[in-house]
Structures are given as C-alpha cells and as structure tokens.
Design a protein around this motif. Structure first.
Motif, PDB file in Angstrom:
ATOM      1  N   VAL B 251       0.867  -1.166   0.000  1.00  0.00           N
ATOM      2  CA  VAL B 251       0.000   0.000   0.000  1.00  0.00           C
ATOM      3  C   VAL B 251       0.902   1.213   0.000  1.00  0.00           C
ATOM      4  CG1 VAL B 251      -1.806   1.246   1.186  1.00  0.00           C
ATOM      5  CG2 VAL B 251      -1.778  -1.222   1.239  1.00  0.00           C
ATOM      6  N   ALA B 252       0.657   2.113  -0.928  1.00  0.00           N
ATOM      7  CA  ALA B 252       1.548   3.253  -1.071  1.00  0.00           C
ATOM      8  C   ALA B 252       0.801   4.542  -0.828  1.00  0.00           C
ATOM      9  CB  ALA B 252       2.160   3.263  -2.465  1.00  0.00           C
ATOM     10  N   GLU B 253       1.470   5.439  -0.119  1.00  0.00           N
ATOM     11  CA  GLU B 253       0.926   6.777   0.062  1.00  0.00           C
ATOM     12  C   GLU B 253       1.438   7.611  -1.091  1.00  0.00           C
ATOM     13  OE1 GLU B 253       1.686   8.276   4.018  1.00  0.00           O
ATOM     14  OE2 GLU B 253       1.438  10.303   3.264  1.00  0.00           O
ATOM     15  N   GLY B 254       0.539   8.230  -1.815  1.00  0.00           N
ATOM     16  CA  GLY B 254       0.929   8.926  -3.034  1.00  0.00           C
ATOM     17  C   GLY B 254       0.567   8.061  -4.209  1.00  0.00           C
ATOM     18  N   SER B 255       0.539   8.653  -5.373  1.00  0.00           N
ATOM     19  CA  SER B 255       0.042   7.890  -6.518  1.00  0.00           C
ATOM     20  C   SER B 255       0.787   8.264  -7.788  1.00  0.00           C
ATOM     21  CB  SER B 255      -1.453   8.173  -6.689  1.00  0.00           C
ATOM     22  OG  SER B 255      -1.951   7.425  -7.747  1.00  0.00           O
ATOM     23  N   ASN B 256       1.177   7.256  -8.521  1.00  0.00           N
ATOM     24  CA  ASN B 256       1.780   7.453  -9.837  1.00  0.00           C
ATOM     25  C   ASN B 256       1.593   6.163 -10.618  1.00  0.00           C
ATOM     26  OD1 ASN B 256       3.340   7.946 -12.060  1.00  0.00           O
ATOM     27  ND2 ASN B 256       5.010   8.887 -10.933  1.00  0.00           N
ATOM     28  N   LEU B 257       0.398   6.007 -11.144  1.00  0.00           N
ATOM     29  CA  LEU B 257       0.000   4.715 -11.722  1.00  0.00           C
ATOM     30  C   LEU B 257       0.884   4.290 -12.884  1.00  0.00           C
ATOM     31  CD1 LEU B 257      -2.093   2.471 -11.454  1.00  0.00           C
ATOM     32  CD2 LEU B 257      -3.499   3.670 -13.102  1.00  0.00           C
ATOM     33  N   SER B 258       1.098   5.200 -13.832  1.00  0.00           N
ATOM     34  CA  SER B 258       1.796   4.777 -15.049  1.00  0.00           C
ATOM     35  C   SER B 258       3.200   4.291 -14.721  1.00  0.00           C
ATOM     36  CB  SER B 258       1.838   5.916 -16.067  1.00  0.00           C
ATOM     37  OG  SER B 258       2.454   7.045 -15.505  1.00  0.00           O
ATOM     38  N   ASN B 262       4.912  -0.146 -14.420  1.00  0.00           N
ATOM     39  CA  ASN B 262       6.062  -0.631 -15.168  1.00  0.00           C
ATOM     40  C   ASN B 262       7.201  -1.122 -14.296  1.00  0.00           C
ATOM     41  OD1 ASN B 262       5.258  -0.360 -17.907  1.00  0.00           O
ATOM     42  ND2 ASN B 262       5.290   1.855 -17.617  1.00  0.00           N
ATOM     43  N   VAL B 263       7.003  -1.066 -12.966  1.00  0.00           N
ATOM     44  CA  VAL B 263       8.067  -1.513 -12.070  1.00  0.00           C
ATOM     45  C   VAL B 263       8.143  -3.036 -12.082  1.00  0.00           C
ATOM     46  CG1 VAL B 263       8.741  -1.645  -9.650  1.00  0.00           C
ATOM     47  CG2 VAL B 263       7.917   0.506 -10.603  1.00  0.00           C
ATOM     48  N   ASP B 264       9.358  -3.543 -12.072  1.00  0.00           N
ATOM     49  CA  ASP B 264       9.567  -4.984 -12.055  1.00  0.00           C
ATOM     50  C   ASP B 264       9.019  -5.564 -10.751  1.00  0.00           C
ATOM     51  OD1 ASP B 264      10.447  -7.464 -12.761  1.00  0.00           O
ATOM     52  OD2 ASP B 264      12.423  -7.167 -11.863  1.00  0.00           O
ATOM     53  N   GLY B 265       8.224  -6.609 -10.856  1.00  0.00           N
ATOM     54  CA  GLY B 265       7.682  -7.250  -9.668  1.00  0.00           C
ATOM     55  C   GLY B 265       6.253  -6.863  -9.373  1.00  0.00           C
ATOM     56  N   VAL B 266       5.770  -5.804 -10.043  1.00  0.00           N
ATOM     57  CA  VAL B 266       4.391  -5.368  -9.823  1.00  0.00           C
ATOM     58  C   VAL B 266       3.467  -6.109 -10.788  1.00  0.00           C
ATOM     59  CG1 VAL B 266       2.826  -3.412 -10.071  1.00  0.00           C
ATOM     60  CG2 VAL B 266       5.027  -3.115  -8.949  1.00  0.00           C
ATOM     61  N   ASP B 267       2.323  -6.509 -10.287  1.00  0.00           N
ATOM     62  CA  ASP B 267       1.316  -7.127 -11.153  1.00  0.00           C
ATOM     63  C   ASP B 267       0.503  -6.012 -11.810  1.00  0.00           C
ATOM     64  OD1 ASP B 267      -0.769  -8.358 -12.348  1.00  0.00           O
ATOM     65  OD2 ASP B 267      -1.401  -9.526 -10.602  1.00  0.00           O
ATOM     66  N   PRO B 268       0.732  -5.753 -13.098  1.00  0.00           N
ATOM     67  CA  PRO B 268       0.086  -4.589 -13.727  1.00  0.00           C
ATOM     68  C   PRO B 268      -1.379  -4.815 -14.045  1.00  0.00           C
ATOM     69  CG  PRO B 268       1.435  -5.744 -15.324  1.00  0.00           C
ATOM     70  CD  PRO B 268       1.570  -6.500 -14.028  1.00  0.00           C
ATOM     71  N   THR B 269      -1.913  -5.981 -13.745  1.00  0.00           N
ATOM     72  CA  THR B 269      -3.318  -6.191 -14.075  1.00  0.00           C
ATOM     73  C   THR B 269      -4.240  -5.874 -12.907  1.00  0.00           C
ATOM     74  OG1 THR B 269      -3.345  -8.502 -13.405  1.00  0.00           O
ATOM     75  CG2 THR B 269      -2.660  -8.045 -15.652  1.00  0.00           C
TER      76      THR B 269
END
Lengths: 80, 413
Positions: B251-258, B262-269
C-alpha cells in the motif's frame, strides 16, 4: 525486462471491440440513435489508441456488470 | 407443446440449453447463467410444458422489473444517494483497512469523487505483486524499496555546513540505509550529479561544491543535496507491505499509476489507485467509470450504508459520458445543461439568469426542472414524455401510422 503494458489485461478495463463501418451502421439502426447521442470516447483515450480507433468509429464495450452479469454498451469516438 | 401423457416425457438437457439460447437476447447474462445452473446442473427432471412455464414466468418477471420508459432515474438516483449521505458520520473512521495510513473516507471522500477533484486529498495506491514476489515478505519488501521515493534527506541523521572549507557534512544513518536497500555508494553517486568533490569516511560523507564562497549559496546547495533522488518513483511517499489473504501486497501513500505499473515485480493487471483522473489517463474512460463505482461503493459500504449499485452506476455513467471525467456540479454535468432555468435552479442562480438575459437566450422547456419552475402540468417524465401528433386535415384513409412516438431523445439532463 519491462514488458509492454497491455491495458486490456487490467481488471478495471472491460473488453473493447472496434466495430467496422458496416457493423456500426447496423448497431445504430437497431438502436435508433445518432452516433453522437451515444456516450463518447476521446480519440486520445488509451483504449481507443490501443485499438487504433479514429474519430467517427464506434467501439463496442462488454462490461462486467454486477447486476446483469454482462452489459454491452457502445461509445462513439470523438476528436480530443 | 407436448400434451400430458400417462407416462411423463422429460425434456433433454439439450433442449433446455436450446431454449436458454433463444432467450439470450431477452435476458441478462447473469439470469441466463442462473437458469442454466438451476435447470441443467441440478438434475431436476421437467416436462416440456413445465420448462416453458418456468421460462415464461422468468421472462415476465424480468420484464416487470425493468425501469419504465420515462422514469426519472436521475432524480431517483440523486435521492437514493443523498439521503444516506446525510446519515454519514462526520466522525469518519480513518485507517480503514490499512492501519498505517490516514485515508479520507465518508462524506468528504464521496464529495471528492462526484466533484472529480484533480487529485484526491489522500492518494493511495494498492499495489499487487507478480507471482515471483507475492508469496515472500522479503521479496515484497524488495519491490517496496524500488517504488518508495527516497531522497538524501530520508537517510541522514544530520547535515552540517563547515564554513571554514565550505563543505557539506552528511551523517548517514546506517540502519535506515539498510532498510531502504541502499549503500553509501548510492549516496556518493547521487552527489556526483552536482558539481563538486565528494569524499567518504565510514558513514560520513563530505561534499565540497565547486565555486562556492558565500554562505547563502552554500545553503541553497544544501537544500539541493537534501532533495537528491536516490531511488523510487516520484510521488510515492511511503510504502507499506501488507498481508492480504495468502499474498503480500503493498500500500503506497501517493500515486503514480503509469510509473508503478512498469516496475519490475508489480502485477500490472490488478494494481490500482484512488486517483480517478490518473486511471482515466492511463487505462481509459471505461476503467475510470469502474473506478468511480468501486470507490463510491467502498465509501458507502464502509459507513454501513446500503445503496443500490444501479444508482452509483448511473452517476458513473453520467460522469464519463463525454469521454472525460466530469464532475457533477456547475463546472460539469449541471453546468452543461442546455436549459437556462435548469442551470439557474442548481447553483449561482443570478449569474445564469443575468447571462441568459444579456444573451437573449431561449429556453425550450424540454427538461424536468424547467417545467417544474414554470408550473407546467406536463413535465417530460413518465407518461408526460409521450406526445401525439395528428395531422388533422389529412383524409381518413391516409391516417394510418400517424401516431408518432414522443420525442424520447429530449432526455432532461
């Protein structure tokens, strides 16, 4: 290994289908509407860009609906 | 239809499937699925007569439950959302779901959504991890470190200015460095982006900027040094690892979806944010519609309020009608109404009336609000929507098909 992000894989994005001119005409006739009376989608929309839709096209969207299971709507691609 | 015989003829499953197939255009998919489940998979034996009866009843029941043409659905939705929101406790419970964060919820959040604010007051991202990272806390932490925006200011114990040599002395915190997966090397490399000399002594880093001879300049450079980016994604202030079911999520405070997608390890779906404009930009208008629905449902559920999702879907539909996320308000949906009177009825009455007077505007009295204002006894809703056109002079023989459907398109926005 940055894989190209496919937005249609995302859970929030429903299925989009770009309709051909003939299909679009048929849909409009069935619904008795002018295309601009449908909800719009901007040509700059990520989904429209991914499909290569141009202003004037019709996009069929199959939404997953919590009430109907599946709901089909159409969006008219407009410039912008 | 088969007549009842002494021996009952049960229908085959193929016939049931065929009959259901015929109804596919008449019933919603969820009902078809339910019927299929009950009729095919349960093993109940039916005669053809019974099957027809069931399907006919279902169809009737479904058609009865449809909204009538001309029903004022917008007004009903407004009431259905408005009433429960008066019940919302102003004392909102923060930390819903996530102990570590303060998330705006309740009425303030609801207003934020329908006003389509540029950025939410508490941007939060829920980041799901891919198969390789989601089962292990250490791996999840690794991704978290990649995402969290870290500057030099975040990893030092103290910063001092040596005025004799015009040097900036950084005292690093080894514990924090390790937590963030950084080494002293990262710091020196970041500092080398600025002009000057860098030297290291254990966890103390000395930085002598080039051509600095006065205190004011040195102070300015100190601020630049503090703000140097070490790693992470812009806009993400803090990341917390959380266990959700049998997987670890962030869970992240702040937002930058795009960037995060694209970060390695993140499930983009599955990764999402509560910033609806960002979703519209990255994933499109349909995703934004879904996000609006999800966010509103979440707020209402958290307050224990039960609002039919159809009302919320209507709000989301209207907000995304034009392909952009518009607010329900005088700068959005209400402000773009055609009718002067309807606009004036909403907010800033005098301004709209004066503008209309100056322009010499006309009001076609097509909508509901206008008709209520002028006291018309046939507002275009419900049965008032139907209009009859009869050409009076035409000979009787030519009068067939002359009942024209009312102007259904003039929906009162």
């Amino acid at each position: 290994m940055p894989k190209k992000l496919n937005i249609f894989d995302h859970v929030l994005v429903p299925k989009h289908i770009l309709l051909s001119k003939e299909e679009a005409k048929k849909v409009l006739r069935e619904l008795h509407v002018n295309p601009w009376d449908l909800p719009w989608m901007r040509a700059s929309d990520p989904a429209a860009r991914a499909l290569g839709a141009k202003p004037g096209d019709l996009i069929k969207i199959i939404r997953k609906s919590p009430t109907a299971g599946e709901a089909v709507i159409y969006r008219y691609v407009v410039p912008g | 239809m088969s007549k009842a015989k002494a021996k009952l003829d049960f229908v085959t499953l193929d016939l049931v499937r065929k009959r259901l197939g015929e109804l596919r255009d008449l019933l919603p998919a969820s009902l078809i699925r339910e019927l299929e489940d009950k009729l095919v998979n349960s093993g109940i034996k039916l005669t053809e007569e019974e099957l027809d009866l069931i399907l006919r009843r279902v169809l009737e029941e479904y058609e009865d439950s449809l909204v009538e043409p001309g029903e004022a659905v917008g007004t009903v939705a407004a009431q259905s959302l408005g009433e429960p929101s008066t019940q919302m406790t102003l004392r909102t419970f923060h930390y819903a779901g996530v102990r570590e964060f303060d998330i705006t919820l309740g009425l303030p959040r609801l207003i934020e959504i329908v006003d389509a604010r540029r950025t939410p007051s508490t941007p939060i991202m829920v980041i799901y991890l891919d198969e390789r990272h989601r089962h292990d806390r250490e791996k999840a932490l690794e991704v978290a470190q990649r995402i969290e925006y870290t500057t030099i200011e975040n990893v030092i114990k103290s910063i001092e200015l040596d005025l004799a040599t015009f040097t900036i002395v950084l005292e690093l915190d080894p514990e924090i460095l390790e937590n963030k997966g950084l080494t002293v090397d990262h710091i020196t490399r970041a500092l080398q982006r600025l002009k000057g000399e860098v030297s290291v002594d254990g966890y103390t880093v000395y930085f002598t900027p080039a051509n600095v001879t006065d205190l004011i300049k040195l102070r300015k450079i100190r601020d630049r040094v503090l703000g140097l980016k070490l790693k992470g994604i812009k806009g993400i202030r803090r990341v917390v690892v959380r266990k959700e079911g049998d997987e670890y999520t962030l869970v992240a405070e702040g937002s930058n979806l795009s960037a995060v997608l694209n970060v390695d390890g993140v499930d983009p779906t599955r990764t999402t944010t509560n910033d609806i404009h960002e979703i519209a930009e990255v994933l499109g208008i349909e995703a934004a519609r879904n996000a609006i629905i999800n966010e509103m449902v979440r707020v209402l559920e958290e307050q224990g309020l039960d609002v039919d999702i159809r009302h919320i879907m209507l709000v989301a539909d209207i907000m995304t009608m034009t392909g952009k996320v518009r607010q329900i308000g005088r700068h959005g949906v209400s402000g773009e109404k055609e009718s002067v009177l309807a606009k004036a009825a909403f907010e800033v009455t005098v301004k709209h009336l004066v503008d209309a007077a100056v322009r010499g505007a006309k009001d076609e009295l097509k909508g509901v609000a206008e008709n209520v204002i002028v006291g018309s006894n046939l507002a275009p809703i419900g049965s008032g929507m139907v209009q009859l056109l009869v050409r009076m002079g035409a000979p009787l023989g030519e009068r067939k098909n002359e009942v024209v459907e009312g102007d259904v398109k003039s929906d009162s926005k």
